[in-house]
Enzyme design. Structure first.
Site, PDB file in Angstrom:
ATOM      1  N   MET A 101      33.550  49.485   3.507  1.00 34.06           N
ATOM      2  CA  MET A 101      32.588  48.710   4.298  1.00 34.06           C
ATOM      3  C   MET A 101      32.067  49.589   5.430  1.00 34.06           C
ATOM      4  SD  MET A 101      33.854  44.787   4.214  1.00 34.06           S
ATOM      5  CE  MET A 101      35.130  44.876   5.437  1.00 34.06           C
ATOM      6  N   LEU A 119      33.737  54.612   8.765  1.00 35.37           N
ATOM      7  CA  LEU A 119      34.702  55.444   8.048  1.00 35.37           C
ATOM      8  C   LEU A 119      35.651  56.163   8.998  1.00 35.37           C
ATOM      9  CD1 LEU A 119      32.240  56.976   5.447  1.00 35.37           C
ATOM     10  CD2 LEU A 119      33.718  54.976   5.170  1.00 35.37           C
ATOM     11  N   HIS A 165      39.693  56.632   4.906  1.00 30.46           N
ATOM     12  CA  HIS A 165      38.647  56.652   3.870  1.00 30.46           C
ATOM     13  C   HIS A 165      38.421  58.077   3.370  1.00 30.46           C
ATOM     14  CE1 HIS A 165      37.128  53.054   6.297  1.00 30.46           C
ATOM     15  NE2 HIS A 165      37.336  52.537   5.094  1.00 30.46           N
ATOM     16  N   GLN A 185      33.323  38.048   1.971  1.00 29.98           N
ATOM     17  CA  GLN A 185      34.781  38.152   2.128  1.00 29.98           C
ATOM     18  C   GLN A 185      35.231  37.836   3.550  1.00 29.98           C
ATOM     19  OE1 GLN A 185      34.806  42.517   1.031  1.00 29.98           O
ATOM     20  NE2 GLN A 185      36.455  42.601   2.528  1.00 29.98           N
ATOM     21  N   GLY A 196      42.864  52.186  -0.575  1.00 29.06           N
ATOM     22  CA  GLY A 196      43.991  52.530   0.295  1.00 29.06           C
ATOM     23  C   GLY A 196      45.127  51.530   0.118  1.00 29.06           C
ATOM     24  N   GLN A 246      45.214  43.625  -1.498  1.00 30.09           N
ATOM     25  CA  GLN A 246      43.887  43.856  -2.093  1.00 30.09           C
ATOM     26  C   GLN A 246      44.002  44.764  -3.322  1.00 30.09           C
ATOM     27  OE1 GLN A 246      40.051  44.621   0.099  1.00 30.09           O
ATOM     28  NE2 GLN A 246      40.607  46.738  -0.245  1.00 30.09           N
ATOM     29  N   MET A 257      45.530  53.773  10.079  1.00 31.76           N
ATOM     30  CA  MET A 257      44.099  53.871  10.386  1.00 31.76           C
ATOM     31  C   MET A 257      43.375  52.653   9.827  1.00 31.76           C
ATOM     32  SD  MET A 257      42.979  57.557  10.802  1.00 31.76           S
ATOM     33  CE  MET A 257      44.054  58.816  11.456  1.00 31.76           C
ATOM     34  N   ARG A 262      39.181  48.497  12.244  1.00 40.22           N
ATOM     35  CA  ARG A 262      39.338  47.487  13.301  1.00 40.22           C
ATOM     36  C   ARG A 262      40.132  48.017  14.501  1.00 40.22           C
ATOM     37  NH1 ARG A 262      39.357  43.757   8.518  1.00 40.22           N
ATOM     38  NH2 ARG A 262      37.550  42.402   8.835  1.00 40.22           N
TER      39      ARG A 262
HETATM   40  O1  PAF Z   1      38.772  47.370   1.827  1.00 42.75           O
HETATM   41  C1  PAF Z   1      37.566  47.209   2.052  1.00 42.75           C
HETATM   42  O2  PAF Z   1      36.959  47.931   2.823  1.00 42.75           O
HETATM   43  C2  PAF Z   1      36.828  46.082   1.369  1.00 42.75           C
HETATM   44  O3  PAF Z   1      37.622  44.962   1.220  1.00 42.75           O
HETATM   45  C3  PAF Z   1      36.203  46.494   0.017  1.00 42.75           C
HETATM   46  C4  PAF Z   1      37.261  46.871  -1.007  1.00 42.75           C
HETATM   47  C5  PAF Z   1      35.263  47.666   0.214  1.00 42.75           C
HETATM   48  C6  PAF Z   1      35.402  45.343  -0.560  1.00 42.75           C
HETATM   49  O4  PAF Z   1      34.377  44.950   0.290  1.00 42.75           O
END
Ligand code: PAF
Length: 284
Positions: free
Chosen positions: A30, A33, A37, A61, A147, A153, A184, A187
């Protein structure tokens, strides 16, 4: 490096790459970075011919009271970082194109979305699986890299890919941490200096649980008491959940036999942080 906003253009590019025998890796993000990431990108770079990073703050989400509006957005800064990591394409669609009027199809994974974050963020995983499923259709990756900080997730997406016979390998990579242990996260930038100090307690509590586990403690209650004590004594912290669960089914464990995942969600001031660690016999 190319920035693609148009969904059809991305699909055509992916199709042509596949046809010419290129291996495609996708790192879904999202944006905002950070080193975590970038480590996923570095891994992807070693595995694929075409490395695609998606940057899309996925509205579906986020709950109505969550931080969608204030979630950090910096496509320019992000593209400078990705260019240095050898990324070939940033795919950054507009929300109005990604979810056009009358959009009405969602992907839902059942059991593994129920506990932990699923219990406190209704609809969150439906939003995640839907966006990731769409990204897989558009970018057509051979492998997708996530990650392990977002452990649930990862399990949810692996379950979706398996259940729906998606032709993509879903890979989890280790959490990257600050020097003092804080995982990391985009947020982390919401934390005040005082909160940033309190936030260290999450990783310290996880480490302490691993030490107790290595010494032979197997009772969830005992391990979680220690974790809650360490986090609870820091100012501005509020534990939303601290659970030890089975690493595949995410069901709560009362005793950890071979392996468990200790998962945390903790509010530090008005910032919600998550972290986790594996408890297993041969951990480092
Ligand atoms: O982990 C994230 O940044 C988000 O949940 C993702 C996997 C990019 C989906 O929007």
């Amino acid at each position: 490096m190319k920035i693609i906003k148009d969904i059809l253009e991305m699909q055509v590019m992916a199709e042509e790459s596949r046809r010419s025998g290129k291996k495609i890796a996708l790192v879904p993000t999202m944006g905002a970075l950070h080193q975590g990431h970038l480590s996923l990108m570095d891994y992807g770079r070693t595995k694929a011919d075409l490395l695609v990073v998606s940057i899309f703050v996925n509205p579906i989400q986020f709950g109505p009271k969550e931080d969608f509006g204030k979630y950090p957005r910096d496509l320019q800064g992000d593209s400078l970082l990705t260019a240095k990591r050898g990324v070939d394409i940033i795919f950054s669609p507009e929300a109005k194109d990604f979810y056009p009027d009358l959009f009405q199809t969602y992907v839902m994974v059942e059991q593994v979305t129920q506990p932990l974050c699923g219990a406190v963020r209704p609809g969150h995983f439906r939003g995640v699986t839907t966006v990731v499923c769409k990204l897989f259709h558009i970018v057509k990756p051979h492998l997708a890299i996530f990650g392990q900080k977002d452990f649930q997730q990862l399990i949810v997406i692996q379950q979706m890919a398996k259940d729906l016979n998606m032709d993509v390998e879903v890979i989890g990579r280790p959490t990257v941490r600050e020097a003092d242990g804080l995982a990391m996260s985009s947020r982390n930038r919401y934390l005040s200096p005082e909160e940033r100090v309190s936030a260290r307690s999450l990783s310290w509590a996880l480490k302490e649980a691993q030490v107790l586990f290595r010494k032979g403690e197997r009772k969830t209650e005992v391990l979680l008491d220690r974790v809650s004590g360490l986090i609870g004594r820091e100012p501005a912290t509020r534990i939303e959940y601290a659970r030890i669960c089975h690493p595949r089914t995410l069901e709560d464990l009362t005793v950890v036999k071979d392996q468990g995942v200790l998962a945390l969600a903790v509010w530090v001031g008005s910032t919600r942080l998550i972290d986790n660690c594996l408890l297993e016999d041969n951990q480092e």
